[in-house]
Scaffold this active site. Structure first.
Site, PDB file in Angstrom:
ATOM      1  N   LEU A 118     -10.186  -8.770  10.662  1.00  0.00           N
ATOM      2  CA  LEU A 118      -9.461  -7.597  10.179  1.00  0.00           C
ATOM      3  C   LEU A 118      -8.373  -8.076   9.239  1.00  0.00           C
ATOM      4  CD1 LEU A 118      -8.845  -5.528  13.465  1.00  0.00           C
ATOM      5  CD2 LEU A 118     -10.646  -5.158  11.775  1.00  0.00           C
ATOM      6  N   ASP A 119      -8.051  -7.266   8.232  1.00  0.00           N
ATOM      7  CA  ASP A 119      -6.903  -7.573   7.380  1.00  0.00           C
ATOM      8  C   ASP A 119      -5.643  -7.668   8.231  1.00  0.00           C
ATOM      9  OD1 ASP A 119      -8.597  -7.341   5.229  1.00  0.00           O
ATOM     10  OD2 ASP A 119      -7.873  -5.366   4.615  1.00  0.00           O
ATOM     11  N   ALA A 120      -4.680  -8.440   7.772  1.00  0.00           N
ATOM     12  CA  ALA A 120      -3.426  -8.581   8.522  1.00  0.00           C
ATOM     13  C   ALA A 120      -2.742  -7.230   8.721  1.00  0.00           C
ATOM     14  CB  ALA A 120      -2.496  -9.556   7.811  1.00  0.00           C
TER      15      ALA A 120
END
Length: 312
Positions: free
Chosen positions: A142-144
């Site tokens: 997942l993106d940060a």
């Protein structure tokens, strides 16, 4: 180049690599896996003749290559406690976590913040040793700035089977997003190829000849200025949801990288893209039994919905 704990290398591109993709050339030059080489390019760590290049760009013999290589193999991510990282399931094969905002899945060139891998290590979880040292056990990301559910493999069997499941699309990844405006139709499929933006290397875009990318969506709640959308991913490209809804002119609220209006996000108290991995369905590696997990909205996203509902 951005400072990092890796090793900076600079050299002319050998003539024998003329016309090869950046990730392929890096793999041959430095003995990296294609995945690791692609990660370097995705992180803006590869320059040719002073310009950042994407993993799919072609190299030219004699061009001046600069690259920040990752730390040597065999150095796993150091344990680092992560506030708000919640374990929602744990057994001999997998651990499922609910990831807070500002936490990356694993270490990567240029990222100095907390990671899921480091947080699990600090909490005493032992994960699979498969994969590159800095992302052992990680089978998807997942993106940060995206919150929600992630599964990490603890056993080698789980790593192999889950990697195959994600590749074969036998998992379910469900997201909720708050997007600007009102998608029309309110239920549909976005089938549009994605690759690195032709002019801005730090972004991705819908481009002809990009990687096939499919997003299914349905509006579940509409407000005067925004819509809450339920999303199911058929593919898992970098920034896929953000890119696809930006291409529809309905970017995720708070996602200024992809064209969102910052005034709406500020009014709602959202300081990042409103995007949450709300559902995860996987076949368990031990016996194939289907497992489903759900995640509640974190406070900032829930608060934004409260404001919109009160105004409607």
């Amino acid at each position: 180049m951005i400072d990092s704990p890796g090793q900076h290398r600079a050299l002319p591109v050998p003539d024998g690599l003329e016309g090869q993709r950046v990730d392929q050339a890096l793999s041959r030059l430095f003995g990296l896996s294609r995945t690791a080489a692609a990660d370097l390019a995705d992180g803006g760590r590869v320059l040719i003749d002073g310009r950042v290049r994407g993993k799919g760009d072609r190299v030219t013999g004699g061009g001046w290559l600069e690259v920040e290589l990752p730390p040597p193999p065999g150095e796993p991510t150091a344990p680092e406690p992560v506030a708000g990282l919640t374990v929602v399931h744990d057994d001999d094969d997998i651990v499922v976590v609910d990831k807070p905002v500002g936490v990356a899945a694993h270490a990567s060139p240029g990222w100095e913040g907390p990671t899921v891998v480091g947080g699990l290590a600090a909490a005493g979880y032992r994960v699979s040793t498969s994969g590159a040292a800095e992302r052992q056990g990680v089978v998807h990301r997942l993106d940060a700035a995206t919150t929600g559910l992630m599964v990490v493999a603890k056993s080698e069997r789980a790593y192999t089977l889950l990697k195959a499941a994600f590749k074969e699309r036998t998992v379910e990844k469900g997201y909720n997003a708050l997007v600007q405006g009102h998608p029309d139709p309110s239920r549909g499929t976005i089938d549009a190829p994605i690759d690195r933006h032709p002019k801005h290397d730090w972004r991705f875009a819908v481009v002809q000849g990009g990687r096939p990318s499919v997003t299914h969506y349905e509006v579940v709640e509409a407000f005067p200025a925004a819509s809450l959308v339920d999303i199911r991913l058929e593919t898992g490209r970098t920034h896929q949801i953000r890119v696809h809804f930006s291409a529809l002119r309905h970017p995720c609220v708070g996602d200024t990288t992809y064209g969102a209006d910052p005034t709406l996000a500020a009014r709602l108290g959202v300081s990042r893209q409103w995007l949450h991995a709300v559902r995860l369905g996987i076949p368990h590696p031990a016996d194939g039994h289907w497992m489903e997990f759900t995640s509640p909205y974190p406070p900032d996203l829930a608060g934004a919905l409260d404001i919109l509902r009160a105004e409607s």
